[in-house]
Design an enzyme around this catalytic site. Structure first.
Site, mmCIF file in Angstrom:
data_model
loop_
_atom_site.group_PDB
_atom_site.id
_atom_site.type_symbol
_atom_site.label_atom_id
_atom_site.label_comp_id
_atom_site.label_asym_id
_atom_site.label_seq_id
_atom_site.Cartn_x
_atom_site.Cartn_y
_atom_site.Cartn_z
ATOM 1 N N GLY A 74 140.358 32.083 -69.712
ATOM 2 C CA GLY A 74 141.282 31.790 -68.640
ATOM 3 C C GLY A 74 140.669 32.810 -67.539
ATOM 4 N N GLY A 109 140.631 35.484 -65.697
ATOM 5 C CA GLY A 109 141.022 37.060 -66.115
ATOM 6 C C GLY A 109 140.821 37.718 -65.001
ATOM 7 N N ARG A 159 137.150 22.960 -65.678
ATOM 8 C CA ARG A 159 135.905 23.004 -66.429
ATOM 9 C C ARG A 159 135.773 22.175 -67.718
ATOM 10 N NH1 ARG A 159 135.219 28.702 -64.895
ATOM 11 N NH2 ARG A 159 136.520 29.256 -63.256
ATOM 12 N N ASP A 215 132.759 26.980 -70.405
ATOM 13 C CA ASP A 215 133.838 27.401 -69.233
ATOM 14 C C ASP A 215 133.257 27.487 -67.978
ATOM 15 O OD1 ASP A 215 132.603 29.525 -71.204
ATOM 16 O OD2 ASP A 215 133.170 30.679 -69.499
#
Ligand code: AMP
Ligand code: MG
Length: 488
Positions: free
Chosen positions: A92, A94, A185, A254
């Site tokens: 995620g 971050g 993504r 990702d």
């Protein structure tokens, strides 16, 4: 802190938050101590109607560092997952936060995101911050990609924070504004598939297609059509990387955008001397993301996307798998065709045939054996660069050039047509590692002019001029032990 709304800007939206709340967290950036704008991308600002925002204005520093926010803004961090070096992990944003979506002058929607803006619920053990070197590096690399005509996220601003970020060595922090047609993504789909409900996966699919290619919704099978859309964009993207010698360095799922833009400039770097298995990233010990592996890895990542979309392709699992396999085998062909076409264009052949492949193989083998410079070799061939290196006097090179001349004649390709194609395909300038490092060292000492001048030059990387400037010269000792790092 200043209080303001966007008086000069017509629209800021957040359509992404129409998704179920499992996809994001509303969160504001953490203010920084002493924001100072060190880079401001005026032409990009203008494209997005930020022309009234000036580099020297306090509000620019305050807003683009995430220190003061307009009242009408509700920023958010996105959830995603990903296969990192082959292993599935929950991730995620971050250290990034989406400020909102802005439209450019053509009415196209883009995410604006702060990078290095403080912790979110996806930060794990990270500090949510970024160093000035890493953010300026992203600024240089992404803007150079624009000049090289390669799809990419862009950089609007870099704001030094006046705070210290602790890495191997303490460094000043910075916040970069990243502009992307979206931040969805492959890993966003994997997150939905592996951890959420079918309904949430379906919502993500609908949102993504509506945002990027709404016409696909009229296809017989919109999910397969979408898969093909993403695949073809990745084929174009990675072919372009191979054209200019770009190594992304951390092609985890990702870090692969649905839009086909180059995203997440971490340990990326450009080739100097050609070496198929070249790796610069300090953590890529097995060479998973080596230069010549990039097409294979893109296919691996797209297989992960295909897998995540399976339940939407067809309710019958066997049918879904058969249809998905069909697309994946097409993907292999698209890569081959695109790659061969690009290689042909590098040597001035508009329609390279299978029969010409040995000619190319011997060129690449020669470059590999001699570590010939990947950029300059094609300029030498074109006659645009007089090399100092003795390898261009060796008989293998001279014999190869003769074979190339013969092949051109055989195909009836005129010299001027070949040259003109090569001039459009092969850059005269890429952001070479040693030069990027020199520019960053200058920034750390407070001098931003070198980067500004370099970026101006990078806007025209196909320019041919007699006598190259220092920026295009190869490093004296080759790449030595040059290493790049993630998440700095
Ligand atoms: P990357 O290798 O940069 O693609 O990052 C992988 C993951 O680590 C992503 O979820 C990032 O948001 C997160 N990350 C990287 N650096 C930091 C940091 N300094 N603080 C918090 N999260 C980070
Ligand atoms: Mg990433």
């Amino acid at each position: 802190m200043l209080s303001f709304s966007f008086p000069e800007h017509p629209s800021v939206e957040k359509t992404y938050t129409s998704l179920p709340n499992s996809f994001f967290q509303y969160i504001k950036p953490t203010p920084v101590a002493s924001p100072n704008v060190i880079f401001w991308n005026e032409s990009l600002a203008n494209e997005f109607m930020f022309e009234n925002w000036k580099k020297q204005d306090l509000i620019t520093a305050q807003f683009f560092s995430g220190t003061s926010l307009p009242e009408n803004l509700q920023p958010f961090a996105q959830a995603y997952a990903g296969h990192q070096f082959g292993h599935f992990t929950m991730l995620g944003d971050g250290r990034t936060i989406v400020m909102g979506e802005f439209q450019n002058r053509s009415g196209e929607r883009y995410d604006f995101q702060w990078k290095g803006s403080g912790r979110t619920k996806y930060s794990r053990n990270g500090d949510g911050r970024a160093t000035i070197s890493a953010m300026v590096r992203e600024y240089i690399m992404s803007e150079a990609m624009v000049g090289l005509q390669i799809p990419t996220t862009r950089s609007l601003a870099v704001i030094a924070t006046g705070e210290t970020v602790l890495r191997d060595e303490p460094q000043e922090g910075a916040v970069l504004t990243r502009v992307a047609s979206s931040h969805i993504r492959v890993g966003t789909f994997e997150y939905a598939y592996h951890t959420l409900s079918l309904h949430e996966l379906e919502s993500l699919f609908q949102y993504t297609v509506n945002r990027h290619a709404p016409n696909l919704l009229y296809a017989d099978n919109p999910v397969l059509a979408f898969l093909e859309y993403v695949m073809k964009r990745q084929v174009t993207l990675v072919t372009n990387w191979m054209r200019v010698g770009f190594i992304h360095g951390v092609m985890n799922t990702d870090n692969m955008s649905i839009s086909g833009e180059t995203i997440d400039y971490g340990p990326c770097a450009f080739l100097n001397g050609y070496f198929a298995k070249r790796v610069f990233s300090s953590i890529d010990v097995n060479g998973r993301y080596a230069f010549a592996n990039q097409m294979g890895i893109a296919q691996w990542n797209l297989a992960c996307l295909t897998n995540a979309l399976l339940p939407l392709i067809d309710p019958n699992e066997k049918t879904a798998i058969d249809l998905a396999k069909g697309k994946l085998s097409e993907l292999e062909n698209w890569f081959q065709e695109s790659y061969i076409r690009m290689l042909g264009e590098k040597i001035g052949f508009p329609n390279l045939t299978e029969k010409d492949l040995p000619l190319l193989r011997s060129l690449y083998q020669w470059m590999q054996d001699t570590e010939a410079d990947y950029t300059n070799t094609f300029l030498v061939l074109e006659g645009a660069y007089v090399p100092k290196d003795s390898i261009y006097n060796d008989h293998r090179w001279k014999d190869w050039v003769k074979d190339w001349q013969d092949a051109k004649k055989k195909h009836g390709i005129l010299e001027e047509d070949a040259i003109s194609l090569m001039q459009k395909t092969n850059p005269s300038l890429v952001p070479r590692n040693h030069f990027v490092e020199l520019a960053l060292a200058n920034v750390r000492q407070g001098n931003t002019n070198v980067v500004d001048q370099f970026i101006d030059r990078c806007r025209f990387p196909f320019k041919r001029e007699p006598g190259f400037d220092y920026a295009s010269e190869v490093p004296i000792d080759g790449d030595g032990n040059y290493r790049t790092f993630c998440g700095t």
